[in-house]
Design an enzyme around this catalytic site. Structure first.
Site, PDB file in Angstrom:
ATOM      1  N   ASP A 510       0.843  -1.185   0.000  1.00 41.61           N
ATOM      2  CA  ASP A 510       0.000   0.000   0.000  1.00 41.61           C
ATOM      3  C   ASP A 510       0.889   1.250   0.000  1.00 41.61           C
ATOM      4  O   ASP A 510       1.848   1.341   0.774  1.00 41.61           O
ATOM      5  CB  ASP A 510      -0.889  -0.024   1.244  1.00 41.61           C
ATOM      6  N   GLU A 540       1.440   0.220  -4.859  1.00 41.08           N
ATOM      7  CA  GLU A 540       0.964   1.518  -5.323  1.00 41.08           C
ATOM      8  C   GLU A 540       2.150   2.475  -5.413  1.00 41.08           C
ATOM      9  O   GLU A 540       2.757   2.801  -4.397  1.00 41.08           O
ATOM     10  CB  GLU A 540      -0.079   2.081  -4.360  1.00 41.08           C
TER      11      GLU A 540
END
Length: 908
Positions: A510, A540
């Site tokens: 993340d 990400e």
């Protein structure tokens, strides 16, 4: 140091500390009534505006034209430094002089973000005292010649601690280690004045014993080696540490906890290789060997609770739990098994480490009712949002322990370990590898809060601080600083543990752009070595916040990771396919159509007049994504240029950003933002039938299936999953996150989505939610489900859809129907399979027609070829009967494609 004897009565015992600033740690510190005790309140509080650059150099905040610099110390936090007055309450002081020499390049690079100002240096004669000084209050003061205070500040300590205790990075084992007839505890707490381990017989009840720990001045770690095997017991640490409020005694769980009791109140003692913690056959159950190259990955992103909470075919005690994945006859597991047979390789689980936002027992279970466009459902969900059983879980509490709310008994530290492994084992037997979503960019909470772990053991170290010493929160929450040695080590050690001890096959990071690239590359090497195999890393790669554009380090972000082999999510392809961007609201959600849902060729009532060039440019962005967004791939563009993808603009950035296809993760829907079905509710003209909406959904899935790189899908995309238009369902409860594995309902029209993130758009959403014609029928859901499985089978049938290198893509992928004369609603591509292992065919042509009408396009290079529909379409069982009507004429090189159809032709 003498150790206590354990009495049969389990009476309180403890060891007296040597004389120090305050009393030794005794059993009263371990009773759990107070997670923190203030031992000595600070006489005054100070911001932390100065920064230690290493063990001896300090950067003063801003200019300081004159004055004398002194570093005052106090073991009890008693310093006061009133402006214009004299310092009081200090145990002593060290004078610091302005340093005029060069700062080492590595230090200068690490702290390049700091504003200008003098660098101060601790004198050689005082350097030896510095490690001890960090265990008390330190205040840096600028004074005039008369000793009057001109300015005063605390100092951010990470640079000093990393330098003074550099050998800590090589500590082989932090946390608890059982073996050889002893139980060993190690906690890194270099600023603690003293530390003890509190041992308990169970997850509740009084303390069994308190053991004073020994400090290792070389590493900054505290250790205790206790006689006997304490497996099955529980423990916490009591540490006396300096904070801005003074000196406090914190009772805290272990940052390296491998398991815990209910609501993470106590850490669990065990060794993960113990036979009692392994399900039968654990050591001999292999992971599927379906991924040779990272581009072979086809991922289904799934939340543990979503998967089975509403699946009536799962035993009630397993619903929403790890064990639901062991019920192989359930509707959900039969769905996953069918996907595995079709070509799905990985299930990626949303966070399953210990999270701080869900009660592990006694959570609320709201039962919403209301109309399709009503607000009563969301009101009920929000009323219990902090106490119900649901959250996405991006709230890390303990990184190395499984989440207890997914276990059948959160109180038993062994249960969650075994049941997690049973889940992984069952998925592996089903033919699916298992990935984990990990969140090392922030913690659930920081500071001196009860659910803060890291910051209560080494205050001010593990989190990224701003110029005044406050924690940065650009990620939503309290940002961690993985550029600091021991936070980076924690991330690496944690991922290695999950890969080795739980057989996790891949990881999704993340907000990975908030980590340094160098740390991620070190992690890749370390984890591969620990696991004894290649472990795939994706994440990400967004570029924002205090680290944006390399402000603090070279980031693990899209434009900085090329060449690393680590994958990042492809927003270029996502936005081109769906339309608009992830942050759209209001009219922009409707008007900014994408390639599959009507841009220019099928405008909705909000779109207005869009120039034809918009569609042409967007089609080129889709082609760029289909080519793996490879920087060097040459594309014949809509304006009849041939340029590398890096030269094509995407909102001021290059459309081609990766060096190799494994560095790209293609997706059109994930847990963030609206589902693809819900996006298309906004984008497609209102009159679009439910059957055609299902076809548009399949077009989006087809782009992903045909694109080079990693293919990534959100669970339920294949059954037209809706979250009733919710743009951010992270805390929207079970109601807005449901999945129906019986294929009867996609849950569109479950009421207005929660007001927090959607309320401003309610007037736009209500008429859509009440429109029954939008909601798909079971037949629509079945069509999308089966068409998705066909797409997976097609991708799995040939390595041409998952080429491992950029050179392969440049050599083998060719687009036709390009340039200024193209039909922009049709993308056609040819893949050359000659000489490629696993190609299966001499050549493949795929075409996607997003228009409402059929089209014929020509590939001049296909003239004379003998091509026919892919065997999936010739089987007689193909879901998309319209695709079987597509034709190819070898005499002319013409492909005729029906409306809203994705089709594949092959050359034997």
């Amino acid at each position: 140091m003498t150790r206590p004897t354990l009495h049969a009565s389990s009476a309180f015992v403890f060891i007296l500390a040597s004389a120090g600033a305050h009393a030794a740690i005794g059993p009263d510190a371990c009773d759990g009534k107070n997670f923190q005790t203030v031992l000595h309140p600070a006489a005054a509080r100070f911001d932390a505006r100065a920064v230690w650059l290493d063990g001896r150099l300090v950067k003063w905040p801003g200019s300081a034209p004159d004055g004398i610099f002194r570093l005052y110390r106090s073991a009890r936090g008693a310093i006061a430094a009133p402006m214009g007055g004299a310092v009081s309450g200090a145990d002593g002081a060290i004078r610091l002089d302005v340093f005029s020499g060069p700062v080492a390049p590595a230090i200068a690079t690490r702290f390049k973000y700091l504003a200008g100002g003098p660098v101060l240096r601790v004198d050689d004669n005082d350097a030896a005292s510095l490690p001890g000084l960090h265990r008390g209050q330190l205040v840096l003061v600028r004074e005039d010649a008369a000793g009057r205070v001109l300015d005063a500040t605390r100092i951010q300590a990470a640079g000093a601690l990393d330098d003074l205790y550099a050998p800590a990075a090589d500590l082989p084992q932090l946390g608890v280690d059982v073996g050889g007839g002893r139980t060993r505890f190690t906690v890194w707490a270099p600023t603690a004045q003293q530390a003890a381990v509190c041992v308990y017989d169970g997850g509740t009840g009084g303390v069994r014993a308190v053991y004073q720990m020994d400090f290792d001045g070389r590493t900054g770690a505290w250790r205790a080696a206790l006689p006997g095997d304490l497996t099955g017991k529980y423990y916490k640490y009591a540490v006396d540490v300096p904070v801005d409020a003074g000196i406090v005694r914190n009772l805290v769980t272990d940052p390296y906890s491998i398991s815990l009791t209910t609501d993470s109140k106590r850490s669990y003692i065990a060794r993960l290789d113990a036979p009692r913690l392994k399900p039968a056959g654990w050591d001999t159950t292999p992971a599927p060997q379906t991924v040779k190259n990272q581009t072979d990955m086809v991922v289904y992103e799934l939340h543990v609770r979503d998967f089975s909470r509403d699946d009536a075919s799962v035993p009630a005690s397993h619903r929403g739990k790890y064990l639901a994945f062991t019920d192989t006859g359930s509707d959900g597991m039969k769905h996953l098994a069918a996907l595995a047979r079709s070509g799905l390789t990985d299930v990626h689980l949303l966070p399953v480490y210990d999270i701080g936002s869900v009660p592990e027992t006694g959570c609320a279970l709201p039962q919403p009712v209301g109309s399709a466009d009503g607000d009563t459902q969301q009101a009920l969900v929000k009323r219990t949002a902090e106490t119900d059983c649901f959250n996405w879980g991006y709230d890390p509490f303990h990184y190395n322990a499984p989440e207890g709310s997914y276990a059948t008994d959160a109180a038993d530290g062994a249960r969650r370990i075994v049941e997690f492994r049973q889940m992984v084992q069952s998925l592996h037997k089903t033919g699916l590898r298992v990935g984990m979503d990990v969140v090392f960019n922030h913690t659930f909470i920081a500071g001196q809060n009860e659910k803060s772990v890291l910051d209560r053991i080494v205050p001010g170290y593990y989190h990224r601080l701003n110029a005044s010493g406050a924690i940065e929160r650009s990620t939503c929450c309290d940002n961690t600083a993985t550029e600091n040695r021991m936070m980076g080590k924690l991330m690496i050690d944690s991922v290695a543990l999950w890969a080795k001890e739980y057989k996790i096959d891949s990881f999704r990071f993340d907000l990975m752009g908030h980590q340094p690239r160098a740390v991620m590359e070190d992690l890749q090497r370390t984890v591969n070595a620990a696991a004894g195999r290649d472990v795939q890393l994706i994440g990400e790669g967004w570029n924002f916040g205090e680290v944006a554009d390399g402000a603090r380090f070279v980031q693990a972000s899209q434009l900085s990771l090329n060449g690393s082999g680590i994958g990042t999510f492809n927003d270029r392809l996502r936005d081109a396919v769906r339309g608009g961007s992830a942050g759209d609201s209001g009219e922009a959600m409707f008007g900014r159509q994408g390639w599959i849902n009507g841009l220019v060729y099928d405008p909705n009532a909000h779109a207005g007049d869009r120039p034809a060039a918009d569609l042409l440019k967007t089609a080129d962005l889709v082609r760029a994504g289909l080519a793996g967004s490879i920087r060097s791939y040459p594309l014949h563009t809509f304006d009849d240029r041939t340029v590398p993808l890096a030269a094509i603009d995407y909102n001021g950035q290059p459309a081609g950003y990766a060096s190799e296809p494994g560095e790209v993760v293609n997706y059109v829907e994930n847990h963030d933002n609206q589902t693809l079905f819900d996006i298309d509710v906004f984008k497609l003209p209102l009159a679009t039938s439910s059957q055609e909406r299902a076809r548009v959904q399949v077009l989006g899935m087809a782009v992903d299936a045909f694109a080079q790189g990693v293919a990534y899908y959100h669970a339920g995309i294949d059954v037209l999953r809706s979250k009733s238009l919710d743009r951010n369902s992270f805390n929207s409860g079970d109601w807005f996150n449901r999945i129906d594995w019986t294929y009867r309902d996609n849950h569109f029209g479950s009421g207005l989505p929660p007001a927090d993130d959607n309320g401003r758009d309610w007037p736009l959403l209500q008429p859509l939610l009440r429109d029954a014609a939008i909601k798909p029928t079971p037949a629509d859901i079945a069509f999308a489900r089966d068409a998705f499985r066909d797409l997976l089978a097609i991708r799995a049938s040939s390595t041409l859809f998952r080429l491992p290198t950029a050179a392969d893509i440049r050599q083998r992928l060719r687009f036709f129907n390009t340039g200024s004369t193209q039909v922009p609603t049709v993308i056609g591509a040819h893949l050359d399979g000659r000489g490629l292992d696993g190609a299966g065919f001499a050549g493949i042509a795929y075409l996607i027609n997003v228009d409402k009408v059929g089209h014929t396009v020509t590939d001049p290079d296909a003239i004379g070829r003998r091509m026919h529909l892919h065997p999936v379409f010739l089987s007689g069982h193909a879901a998309d009967k319209r695709a079987t009507q597509a034709t190819f004429d070898g005499a002319t090189g013409e492909f005729t494609i029906p409306p809203r159809t994705a089709v594949v032709f092959v050359e034997d």
